[in-house]
Design a protein around this motif. Structure first.
Motif, PDB file in Angstrom:
ATOM      1  N   ALA A  33       0.841  -1.196   0.000  1.00 37.87           N
ATOM      2  CA  ALA A  33       0.000   0.000   0.000  1.00 37.87           C
ATOM      3  C   ALA A  33       0.874   1.243   0.000  1.00 37.87           C
ATOM      4  O   ALA A  33       0.648   2.176  -0.775  1.00 37.87           O
ATOM      5  CB  ALA A  33      -0.923   0.001   1.216  1.00 37.87           C
ATOM      6  N   ILE A  93       1.273   4.313  -2.611  1.00 38.24           N
ATOM      7  CA  ILE A  93       1.026   5.679  -2.149  1.00 38.24           C
ATOM      8  C   ILE A  93       2.259   6.553  -2.394  1.00 38.24           C
ATOM      9  O   ILE A  93       2.152   7.681  -2.884  1.00 38.24           O
ATOM     10  CB  ILE A  93       0.705   5.675  -0.633  1.00 38.24           C
ATOM     11  CG1 ILE A  93      -0.643   5.011  -0.397  1.00 38.24           C
ATOM     12  CG2 ILE A  93       0.735   7.066  -0.036  1.00 38.24           C
ATOM     13  CD1 ILE A  93      -1.820   5.872  -0.658  1.00 38.24           C
ATOM     14  N   PHE A 110       2.596   7.433  -5.931  1.00 36.65           N
ATOM     15  CA  PHE A 110       1.608   8.457  -6.272  1.00 36.65           C
ATOM     16  C   PHE A 110       2.101   9.840  -5.854  1.00 36.65           C
ATOM     17  O   PHE A 110       2.038  10.800  -6.620  1.00 36.65           O
ATOM     18  CB  PHE A 110       0.276   8.137  -5.590  1.00 36.65           C
ATOM     19  CG  PHE A 110      -0.738   9.239  -5.703  1.00 36.65           C
ATOM     20  CD1 PHE A 110      -1.373   9.485  -6.909  1.00 36.65           C
ATOM     21  CD2 PHE A 110      -1.050  10.034  -4.620  1.00 36.65           C
ATOM     22  CE1 PHE A 110      -2.304  10.505  -7.024  1.00 36.65           C
ATOM     23  CE2 PHE A 110      -1.977  11.055  -4.720  1.00 36.65           C
ATOM     24  CZ  PHE A 110      -2.609  11.288  -5.932  1.00 36.65           C
ATOM     25  N   PHE A 128      -2.907   3.101  11.144  1.00 35.07           N
ATOM     26  CA  PHE A 128      -2.868   1.643  11.077  1.00 35.07           C
ATOM     27  C   PHE A 128      -2.982   0.963  12.439  1.00 35.07           C
ATOM     28  O   PHE A 128      -3.469  -0.154  12.531  1.00 35.07           O
ATOM     29  CB  PHE A 128      -1.580   1.171  10.398  1.00 35.07           C
ATOM     30  CG  PHE A 128      -1.622   1.282   8.903  1.00 35.07           C
ATOM     31  CD1 PHE A 128      -2.751   0.915   8.205  1.00 35.07           C
ATOM     32  CD2 PHE A 128      -0.527   1.743   8.187  1.00 35.07           C
ATOM     33  CE1 PHE A 128      -2.810   1.004   6.825  1.00 35.07           C
ATOM     34  CE2 PHE A 128      -0.573   1.838   6.804  1.00 35.07           C
ATOM     35  CZ  PHE A 128      -1.712   1.472   6.125  1.00 35.07           C
ATOM     36  N   ASN A 147     -14.974   2.373  13.195  1.00 39.46           N
ATOM     37  CA  ASN A 147     -15.572   3.697  13.052  1.00 39.46           C
ATOM     38  C   ASN A 147     -15.433   4.507  14.334  1.00 39.46           C
ATOM     39  O   ASN A 147     -15.173   5.702  14.294  1.00 39.46           O
ATOM     40  CB  ASN A 147     -17.039   3.577  12.645  1.00 39.46           C
ATOM     41  CG  ASN A 147     -17.177   3.297  11.156  1.00 39.46           C
ATOM     42  OD1 ASN A 147     -16.389   3.790  10.363  1.00 39.46           O
ATOM     43  ND2 ASN A 147     -18.141   2.488  10.791  1.00 39.46           N
ATOM     44  N   MET A 161     -16.779   4.313   5.865  1.00 42.84           N
ATOM     45  CA  MET A 161     -17.521   4.038   7.090  1.00 42.84           C
ATOM     46  C   MET A 161     -18.336   2.753   6.940  1.00 42.84           C
ATOM     47  O   MET A 161     -18.355   1.901   7.833  1.00 42.84           O
ATOM     48  CB  MET A 161     -18.463   5.201   7.413  1.00 42.84           C
ATOM     49  CG  MET A 161     -17.787   6.318   8.156  1.00 42.84           C
ATOM     50  SD  MET A 161     -18.806   7.798   8.196  1.00 42.84           S
ATOM     51  CE  MET A 161     -20.230   7.213   9.061  1.00 42.84           C
ATOM     52  N   LEU A 193      -7.615  -1.671   6.204  1.00 35.79           N
ATOM     53  CA  LEU A 193      -7.003  -0.347   6.359  1.00 35.79           C
ATOM     54  C   LEU A 193      -5.964  -0.100   5.276  1.00 35.79           C
ATOM     55  O   LEU A 193      -5.867   1.007   4.735  1.00 35.79           O
ATOM     56  CB  LEU A 193      -6.350  -0.224   7.728  1.00 35.79           C
ATOM     57  CG  LEU A 193      -7.294   0.032   8.892  1.00 35.79           C
ATOM     58  CD1 LEU A 193      -6.502   0.383  10.131  1.00 35.79           C
ATOM     59  CD2 LEU A 193      -8.249   1.150   8.572  1.00 35.79           C
ATOM     60  N   ALA A 194      -5.165  -1.135   4.970  1.00 40.40           N
ATOM     61  CA  ALA A 194      -4.175  -0.972   3.902  1.00 40.40           C
ATOM     62  C   ALA A 194      -4.890  -0.658   2.586  1.00 40.40           C
ATOM     63  O   ALA A 194      -4.451   0.194   1.813  1.00 40.40           O
ATOM     64  CB  ALA A 194      -3.324  -2.233   3.770  1.00 40.40           C
ATOM     65  N   THR A 247      -7.763   0.809   2.288  1.00 37.79           N
ATOM     66  CA  THR A 247      -8.356   2.153   2.351  1.00 37.79           C
ATOM     67  C   THR A 247      -7.425   3.178   1.721  1.00 37.79           C
ATOM     68  O   THR A 247      -7.856   4.116   1.058  1.00 37.79           O
ATOM     69  CB  THR A 247      -8.614   2.544   3.815  1.00 37.79           C
ATOM     70  OG1 THR A 247      -9.371   1.517   4.413  1.00 37.79           O
ATOM     71  CG2 THR A 247      -9.387   3.848   3.902  1.00 37.79           C
ATOM     72  N   LYS A 248      -6.114   2.950   1.969  1.00 34.47           N
ATOM     73  CA  LYS A 248      -5.126   3.839   1.366  1.00 34.47           C
ATOM     74  C   LYS A 248      -5.236   3.790  -0.159  1.00 34.47           C
ATOM     75  O   LYS A 248      -5.146   4.810  -0.827  1.00 34.47           O
ATOM     76  CB  LYS A 248      -3.720   3.392   1.798  1.00 34.47           C
ATOM     77  CG  LYS A 248      -3.385   3.807   3.195  1.00 34.47           C
ATOM     78  CD  LYS A 248      -3.114   5.277   3.189  1.00 34.47           C
ATOM     79  CE  LYS A 248      -2.957   5.875   4.538  1.00 34.47           C
ATOM     80  NZ  LYS A 248      -2.810   7.327   4.464  1.00 34.47           N
ATOM     81  N   GLY A 249      -5.431   2.582  -0.683  1.00 32.00           N
ATOM     82  CA  GLY A 249      -5.598   2.434  -2.122  1.00 32.00           C
ATOM     83  C   GLY A 249      -6.916   3.044  -2.594  1.00 32.00           C
ATOM     84  O   GLY A 249      -6.982   3.631  -3.671  1.00 32.00           O
ATOM     85  N   LEU A 297      -6.805   6.486  -3.620  1.00 32.54           N
ATOM     86  CA  LEU A 297      -6.218   6.729  -4.945  1.00 32.54           C
ATOM     87  C   LEU A 297      -7.259   6.623  -6.062  1.00 32.54           C
ATOM     88  O   LEU A 297      -7.140   7.292  -7.086  1.00 32.54           O
ATOM     89  CB  LEU A 297      -5.077   5.747  -5.211  1.00 32.54           C
ATOM     90  CG  LEU A 297      -3.848   5.907  -4.324  1.00 32.54           C
ATOM     91  CD1 LEU A 297      -2.777   4.914  -4.724  1.00 32.54           C
ATOM     92  CD2 LEU A 297      -3.285   7.314  -4.400  1.00 32.54           C
ATOM     93  N   ALA A 329      -8.327  10.052  -6.191  1.00 34.09           N
ATOM     94  CA  ALA A 329      -7.311  11.072  -6.454  1.00 34.09           C
ATOM     95  C   ALA A 329      -6.684  10.942  -7.843  1.00 34.09           C
ATOM     96  O   ALA A 329      -6.483  11.949  -8.534  1.00 34.09           O
ATOM     97  CB  ALA A 329      -6.227  11.000  -5.379  1.00 34.09           C
ATOM     98  N   VAL A 330      -6.387   9.700  -8.259  1.00 33.16           N
ATOM     99  CA  VAL A 330      -5.644   9.520  -9.510  1.00 33.16           C
ATOM    100  C   VAL A 330      -6.377  10.070 -10.745  1.00 33.16           C
ATOM    101  O   VAL A 330      -5.785  10.805 -11.538  1.00 33.16           O
ATOM    102  CB  VAL A 330      -5.251   8.036  -9.702  1.00 33.16           C
ATOM    103  CG1 VAL A 330      -4.733   7.784 -11.102  1.00 33.16           C
ATOM    104  CG2 VAL A 330      -4.187   7.646  -8.690  1.00 33.16           C
ATOM    105  N   PHE A 350      -5.791  17.651 -16.198  1.00 39.93           N
ATOM    106  CA  PHE A 350      -4.650  18.393 -16.734  1.00 39.93           C
ATOM    107  C   PHE A 350      -4.066  17.762 -17.993  1.00 39.93           C
ATOM    108  O   PHE A 350      -3.119  18.276 -18.561  1.00 39.93           O
ATOM    109  CB  PHE A 350      -3.536  18.466 -15.675  1.00 39.93           C
ATOM    110  CG  PHE A 350      -3.988  19.085 -14.397  1.00 39.93           C
ATOM    111  CD1 PHE A 350      -3.998  20.462 -14.246  1.00 39.93           C
ATOM    112  CD2 PHE A 350      -4.422  18.299 -13.345  1.00 39.93           C
ATOM    113  CE1 PHE A 350      -4.416  21.039 -13.064  1.00 39.93           C
ATOM    114  CE2 PHE A 350      -4.850  18.866 -12.165  1.00 39.93           C
ATOM    115  CZ  PHE A 350      -4.852  20.246 -12.023  1.00 39.93           C
TER     116      PHE A 350
END
Lengths: 235, 242
Positions: A22, A26, A29, A61, A147, B76, B165-166, B168-170, B173, B176-177, B183
């Motif tokens: 991950a 990130i 990115f 985390f 949550n 959530m 959770l890992a 979620t980071k993706g 993206l 965002a990506v 542009f």
């Protein structure tokens, strides 16, 4: 010895759960994003990104790690062994800090090569990560759901990210100098704008003091919400 | 359908009893008010200090905040399902008349309804770019499907909350990506079209200047991509053994 084994195992666990993949994605990115910015804004963006993401990843985390172990009743079995709560706390913190440091270093080097002296920057990342992971752990021991954790941790984080408003020159107060994150930003910035020794000594001492407090809080939360609940039906 | 309503009723009781869940429902409102007051204020600062006019990017900011609201709600919803899976609650629900499918419908429907409400509030009151009623109706279906897309992405691929959770980071993206397409020139930007969020940005970039057919086409394509993504993830989740 036991601590090194614990840290190695925590790193393995985090690797297996995809944390490293991950953060590779990130970081790539962020690297692309920074490339995209005009070079005048790149230094500031590097500091902002490093502060808000890799430095604070442990805060995010640790909630999942602790809550999963709590849900699986791992603590009940783990602490009948000689493994101490302090070792548990240190191992979790240091293993996540390694990921923070790797990701921050990768992002920094990709933009500025090996021309800068990133010692203080990395020290800032490591100390910030230690502080936030400990603080997040204290919150996580008290929570029952993801949550709930994110609600409480957002409240905590909101207070600590306030010094960003000083860095961005929106609003400032001398009280910020008491917050650990003011020291974090000072250390992170020093890679581009060198600061006198007195200032970095102040920053290191402040962060160390707050990390100590966060450790005591995490340990207290652990005793109250994990140790004392053991053996029963759980909280 | 009735068992699903029963679950919903017990959820509402839970929200009333657990103040924290109630507060969590106001989290998207915080983001909405930050956009409402923050963006014009930041623009004033940027114009006076850097002679940089942010208003050129108001469409992009509107799209990003719209997707962010859906992302929060999707996360959530996903976290809730991850918690319930780790506690083996989904297995319990699966053998009741509610069934696995009913459980999923109930959780995802809540995410959709909440996103529609919050996204509409954002677009009508807080969006920095002026939004026409037609645009509102074009954007809402996509924004509403974004939340279940994110939630399903988390539960379809994560084995437990730590992996969740890992991921979620993706998931961040995904939102965002595709903003990069704003542009990038014409042939290259279509590469982002596989991201559902791309179509939201495209529609906002079009603005509301007299190209109704193009807007309609973008909406249909975007909603199609969202539905396809949700369908694929839904299949994957239902195939899982846990």
């Amino acid at each position: 010895m036991r601590l090194t084994a614990a840290i190695a195992y925590d790193i393995k666990l985090q690797f297996r759960h995809g944390f490293y993949y991950a953060y590779l994605v990130i970081s790539l990115f962020y690297i692309a994003l920074l490339q995209f910015l005009p070079s005048s804004a790149r230094e500031m963006a590097n500091i902002l990104l490093t502060f808000t993401d890799p430095s604070m990843l442990g805060f995010f985390f640790i909630g999942g790690l602790v809550l999963l172990e709590k849900g699986q009743d791992i603590h009940n079995t783990l602490f009948v062994t000689p493994y101490k709560p302090e070792e548990y706390i240190f191992s979790k913190t240091l293993s996540l800090t390694l990921l923070s440091a790797l990701s921050s270093y990768m992002i920094h080097v990709s933009q500025f090569g090996f021309t800068t002296k990133p010692l203080l920057l990395m020290l800032g990342v490591v100390m910030t990560s230690i502080f936030f992971t400990l603080a997040g752990m204290g919150v996580a021991f008290r929570c029952r759901s993801l949550n709930g954790f994110f609600f409480l941790s957002t409240l905590v984080a909101l207070v600590f990210v306030l010094p960003l408003s000083d860095y961005l020159q929106i609003w400032s107060t001398p009280l910020y100098h008491l917050l650990p994150t003011q020291a974090s930003l000072l250390l992170l910035r020093s890679v581009f704008e060198p600061i006198p020794p007195l200032q970095w000594i102040y920053a290191i001492l402040l962060l160390a003091g707050w990390s100590g407090l966060a450790f005591l809080w995490a340990r207290y939360s652990f005793r109250k919400f994990i140790m004392l609940q053991m053996g029963g039906d759980g909280p | 359908m009735i068992p699903a309503l029963r679950l919903l009723r017990s959820d509402l009781r839970l929200v009333r009893r657990d103040a924290m869940l109630f507060f969590y429902l106001i989290a998207p409102l915080l983001l909405i008010s930050a956009v409402w007051f923050g963006v014009p204020a930041v623009n004033d600062v940027l114009i006076s200090y850097f002679a940089f006019d942010l208003s050129e990017y108001y469409g992009l900011i509107t799209g990003a905040s719209l997707l962010l609201v859906s992302l929060i709600l999707g996360c959530m919803c996903g976290f809730m399902m991850l918690d319930e899976r780790d506690e083996y609650l989904i297995q319990y629900y699966a053998v009741t008349p509610l069934s696995r499918r009913g459980y999923l419908v109930c959780r995802l429907a809540a995410a959709v309804v909440l996103s529609v409400i919050y996204d509409a509030v954002l677009l009508l009151c807080a969006a920095p770019a002026p939004i026409s009623i037609a645009q509102l109706f074009y954007l809402l279906p996509m924004a509403a499907l974004e939340a279940p897309f994110i939630a399903l992405f988390l539960v379809a691929y994560a084995a437990n909350k730590v992996e969740g959770l890992a991921l979620t980071k993706g998931a961040g993206l995904f939102v965002a990506v595709p903003a990069a397409a704003w542009f990038i020139g014409s042939p290259l930007k279509y590469g982002f079209a596989i991201f559902p969020a791309y179509w939201v940005y495209e529609l906002l970039k079009l603005g509301h200047g007299g190209q109704p057919w193009r807007a309609l086409l973008l909406m249909l394509a975007g909603t199609g991509v969202h539905m396809l993504a949700v369908y694929v993830l839904l299949r994957r989740f239902l195939r899982r053994q846990d």
